[in-house]
Design an enzyme around this catalytic site. Structure first.
Site, PDB file in Angstrom:
ATOM      1  N   ASP A   1       0.817  -1.234   0.000  1.00 49.49           N
ATOM      2  CA  ASP A   1       0.000   0.000   0.000  1.00 49.49           C
ATOM      3  C   ASP A   1       0.841   1.269   0.000  1.00 49.49           C
ATOM      4  OD1 ASP A   1      -1.931  -1.867   0.349  1.00 49.49           O
ATOM      5  OD2 ASP A   1      -2.422  -1.332   2.423  1.00 49.49           O
TER       6      ASP A   1
ATOM      7  N   ASP B   1       1.276 -17.642  14.785  1.00 46.39           N
ATOM      8  CA  ASP B   1       1.047 -17.328  16.195  1.00 46.39           C
ATOM      9  C   ASP B   1      -0.330 -17.756  16.702  1.00 46.39           C
ATOM     10  OD1 ASP B   1      -0.633 -15.496  15.083  1.00 46.39           O
ATOM     11  OD2 ASP B   1       0.538 -13.740  15.623  1.00 46.39           O
TER      12      ASP B   1
ATOM     13  N   GLY C   1      -9.373 -10.542   7.107  1.00 43.15           N
ATOM     14  CA  GLY C   1      -9.700  -9.846   5.871  1.00 43.15           C
ATOM     15  C   GLY C   1      -9.912  -8.364   6.132  1.00 43.15           C
TER      16      GLY C   1
ATOM     17  N   HIS D   1      -2.305  -6.826  15.590  1.00 42.55           N
ATOM     18  CA  HIS D   1      -2.186  -7.236  16.985  1.00 42.55           C
ATOM     19  C   HIS D   1      -0.713  -7.266  17.374  1.00 42.55           C
ATOM     20  CE1 HIS D   1      -2.677 -11.405  14.987  1.00 42.55           C
ATOM     21  NE2 HIS D   1      -1.400 -11.243  15.192  1.00 42.55           N
TER      22      HIS D   1
ATOM     23  N   ASP E   1       6.344  -8.628  19.549  1.00 46.90           N
ATOM     24  CA  ASP E   1       6.163  -8.578  18.092  1.00 46.90           C
ATOM     25  C   ASP E   1       4.824  -7.950  17.706  1.00 46.90           C
ATOM     26  OD1 ASP E   1       8.522  -9.853  18.227  1.00 46.90           O
ATOM     27  OD2 ASP E   1       7.891 -11.735  17.295  1.00 46.90           O
TER      28      ASP E   1
ATOM     29  N   HIS F   1       2.048  -7.513  14.416  1.00 43.16           N
ATOM     30  CA  HIS F   1       1.625  -8.019  13.109  1.00 43.16           C
ATOM     31  C   HIS F   1       0.491  -7.153  12.577  1.00 43.16           C
ATOM     32  CE1 HIS F   1       3.016 -12.150  14.833  1.00 43.16           C
ATOM     33  NE2 HIS F   1       4.039 -11.412  14.414  1.00 43.16           N
TER      34      HIS F   1
ATOM     35  N   HIS G   1      -0.098   2.486  18.331  1.00 45.34           N
ATOM     36  CA  HIS G   1      -0.979   1.762  19.258  1.00 45.34           C
ATOM     37  C   HIS G   1      -0.402   0.365  19.552  1.00 45.34           C
ATOM     38  CE1 HIS G   1      -4.954   0.256  20.830  1.00 45.34           C
ATOM     39  NE2 HIS G   1      -4.410  -0.886  20.430  1.00 45.34           N
ATOM     40  N   GLU G   2      -0.030  -0.352  18.500  1.00 45.92           N
ATOM     41  CA  GLU G   2       0.476  -1.725  18.693  1.00 45.92           C
ATOM     42  C   GLU G   2       1.746  -1.727  19.532  1.00 45.92           C
ATOM     43  OE1 GLU G   2      -1.342  -4.255  18.150  1.00 45.92           O
ATOM     44  OE2 GLU G   2      -2.848  -3.045  17.102  1.00 45.92           O
TER      45      GLU G   2
ATOM     46  N   HIS H   1       1.297  -1.960  23.122  1.00 47.24           N
ATOM     47  CA  HIS H   1       1.189  -3.351  23.614  1.00 47.24           C
ATOM     48  C   HIS H   1       2.569  -3.984  23.701  1.00 47.24           C
ATOM     49  CE1 HIS H   1      -3.111  -3.327  23.418  1.00 47.24           C
ATOM     50  NE2 HIS H   1      -3.187  -3.250  22.102  1.00 47.24           N
TER      51      HIS H   1
ATOM     52  N   HIS I   1      -5.398  -2.244  26.850  1.00 47.48           N
ATOM     53  CA  HIS I   1      -6.302  -1.235  26.297  1.00 47.48           C
ATOM     54  C   HIS I   1      -6.813  -0.280  27.372  1.00 47.48           C
ATOM     55  CE1 HIS I   1      -7.096  -3.703  22.473  1.00 47.48           C
ATOM     56  NE2 HIS I   1      -6.182  -2.773  22.268  1.00 47.48           N
TER      57      HIS I   1
ATOM     58  N   MET J   1      -4.428   4.155  23.311  1.00 44.04           N
ATOM     59  CA  MET J   1      -4.615   2.745  23.626  1.00 44.04           C
ATOM     60  C   MET J   1      -6.089   2.332  23.712  1.00 44.04           C
ATOM     61  SD  MET J   1      -1.663   1.705  23.286  1.00 44.04           S
ATOM     62  CE  MET J   1      -1.950  -0.039  23.621  1.00 44.04           C
TER      63      MET J   1
ATOM     64  N   ASP K   1      13.246  23.223  24.677  1.00 43.75           N
ATOM     65  CA  ASP K   1      12.783  24.222  23.711  1.00 43.75           C
ATOM     66  C   ASP K   1      12.589  25.565  24.416  1.00 43.75           C
ATOM     67  OD1 ASP K   1      12.676  22.312  21.726  1.00 43.75           O
ATOM     68  OD2 ASP K   1      10.542  21.871  22.022  1.00 43.75           O
TER      69      ASP K   1
HETATM   70 ZN   LIG Z   1       0.007 -12.445  14.450  1.00 40.51          ZN
HETATM   71 ZN   LIG Z   2      -4.675  -2.774  20.978  1.00 40.93          ZN
END
Ligand SMILES: [Zn+2]
Ligand SMILES: [Zn+2]
Length: 462
Positions: A121, A178, A184, A191, A202, A204, A227-228, A231, A237, A245, A282
């Site tokens: 993309d 995992d 989709g 996640h 990690d 994904h 955001h990921e 985690h 969350h 989050m 600053d």
């Molecule tokens: Zn995964």
């Molecule tokens: Zn999340």
């Protein structure tokens, strides 16, 4: 086709048309069931026709409605279903990281990340920059340092995957290693795993989504990744809607840090604030009895319990610029002035004064001055010093005009300070001038200035 068969066909058509509204609620119930199983730990016992289990679904619905601040009804109403259909993160809202008790965190402040593959993309450079900026969002508010590596195992392995793979005309569904399959387009966007070895840390990304560098018409990779990585660093969350989050995707200006004060509190409760010893501020100013430090869209101050807190500038001054070049307070007018580029903002408390922002020329500065590096107001004399390059102007707040004989060279008055003044404030009748990481104190005694070099974190020990 005989008449009898035609009638049968028509009848079955009617049945289908009639059946559509009846099957719809079943689909919605399925959506809710799947959602609550994925994100609220809904578990159905093995079917046993002789046993009568209470349906666990209403209780889980209530839990979900409470988390999202919806009306808690325990029934699948329109508002609840609407939230369930929003694109979101694949990490559960409850019980995600609490299985083993305590908050997981990295034991080191130096972390590595690696981008294993790319989405079609965006360009490679855009993906690289989005990921780099997403880790920096967290580095800005913690002592964490991130280094990108291109081979081997990094703490945070980043990859794009889809739910199905096409191999020799057949579609194979895969969990990309995992046990968590993507779904989709829309639904789950990505996640990530809490700190730890193996999959730990990690992240994904579901490549059936349309990712973008900055458009509001697709998912901004920078925002999803930031955001990921929350985690990846150990956050779960938040139920606060403006928090990064929060589980559902929310477009915000990609030029600004997406962190809310809630996100900052949470991550600093794990890792603490950044080391301010090595920061080049600053701007610095007094503000209603406190000393406030500005850096990269954040302000820092000492809390009442003497710990250092860091918050987004706009969480206190909603109409302030993103970040500032210089700041000073004039207690006589009860105004705080913030400078950015060729403009100046004036605040009374949190409120922007009418008529602001104004151009720098409102101070009588010449058009050749396009940026002020530092300012300091001397409440004893009512004069404000405005520093640019290695010189400064002096403004008389009572007469509303520049003093004659300026600009002057900094070095000629503030002996020993040969560099540029980058931030300044006056506290306890002393003038404090920062030049990069150096801090100079100028004590005034009998109209003479006595200089002293201080530790740069003298005012904000962190
Ligand atoms: Zn995964
Ligand atoms: Zn999340």
């Amino acid at each position: 086709m005989g008449i009898h068969r035609q009638l049968c066909f028509l009848a079955s058509l009617l049945l289908v048309i009639h059946a559509a509204p009846i099957t719809e609620p079943v689909d919605e119930y399925d959506i809710a069931k799947k959602y609550l199983m994925s994100f609220y730990n809904l578990v159905y016992e093995a079917p046993d026709p002789t046993a009568r289990y209470p349906d666990p679904l209403p209780g889980k619905l209530e839990e979900m409605q409470e988390f999202f601040g919806l009306r808690v009804t325990g029934t699948l109403d329109k508002e609840t279903l609407e939230v369930m259909k929003k694109p979101r993160c694949g990490v559960p809202d409850v019980g995600a990281y609490t299985t083993f008790g305590g908050a997981p965190k990295w034991e080191t402040n130096r972390l590595t990340y690696r981008i294993e593959n790319y989405t079609p993309d965006m360009s490679v450079a855009e993906v690289d920059e989005s990921i780099e900026r997403a880790v920096q969002v967290w580095a800005e508010v913690t002592p964490l340092k991130f280094t990108r590596v291109n081979m081997g195992t990094a703490d945070i392995m980043i990859s794009f995957a889809v739910k199905g793979e096409k191999k020799t005309n057949k579609l194979f569904f895969t969990d990309h290693g995992d046990g968590m399959m993507f779904d989709g387009p829309l639904g789950t966007l990505a996640h990530a795993f809490p700190p730890g070895s193996g999959l730990g840390g990690d992240a994904h990304f579901d490549d059936d989504e349309s990712f973008t560098f900055r458009s509001s018409k697709a998912f901004v990779l920078f925002l999803v990744a930031a955001h990921e990585f929350g985690h990846s660093l150990g956050l779960s969350h938040s139920n606060i809607p403006n928090a990064l989050m929060f589980p559902t995707y929310n477009f915000t200006d990609p030029d600004r840090s997406p962190l809310s004060s809630n996100d900052i509190d949470e991550i600093q409760s794990l890792y603490g604030p950044p080391n301010c010893q090595n920061l080049v501020w600053d701007a610095v100013t007094t503000f209603r009895g406190e000393t406030v430090f500005f850096k990269n869209g954040f302000y820092w101050r000492k809390s009442q319990s003497n710990t250092v807190i860091q918050l987004p500038i706009r969480s206190f001054w909603p109409n302030a610029p993103d970040n500032v070049d210089a700041a000073y307070e004039d207690p006589a007018q009860d105004k705080l002035f913030l400078f950015k580029g060729t403009q100046v903002w004036a605040f009374n408390g949190q409120n922007l004064e009418p008529g602001y922002p104004k151009p720098l020329s409102s101070f009588g500065l010449p058009a050749s001055v396009t940026k002020i590096n530092a300012t300091v107001h001397n409440k004893n004399t009512g004069k404000t010093l405005l520093f640019f390059d290695k010189s400064y102007y002096r403004y008389d707040e009572r007469l509303n005009q520049m003093d004659e004989g300026y600009p002057k060279r900094v070095e000629d008055v503030f002996v020993g300070l040969t560099g540029e003044v980058t931030a300044a404030h006056m506290t306890n009748n002393n003038i404090y001038l920062f030049s990069g990481k150096k801090l100079f104190e100028f004590r005034m005694f009998l109209h003479l200035l006595f200089p002293r070099l201080l530790r740069s974190n003298y005012f904000l020990p962190c």
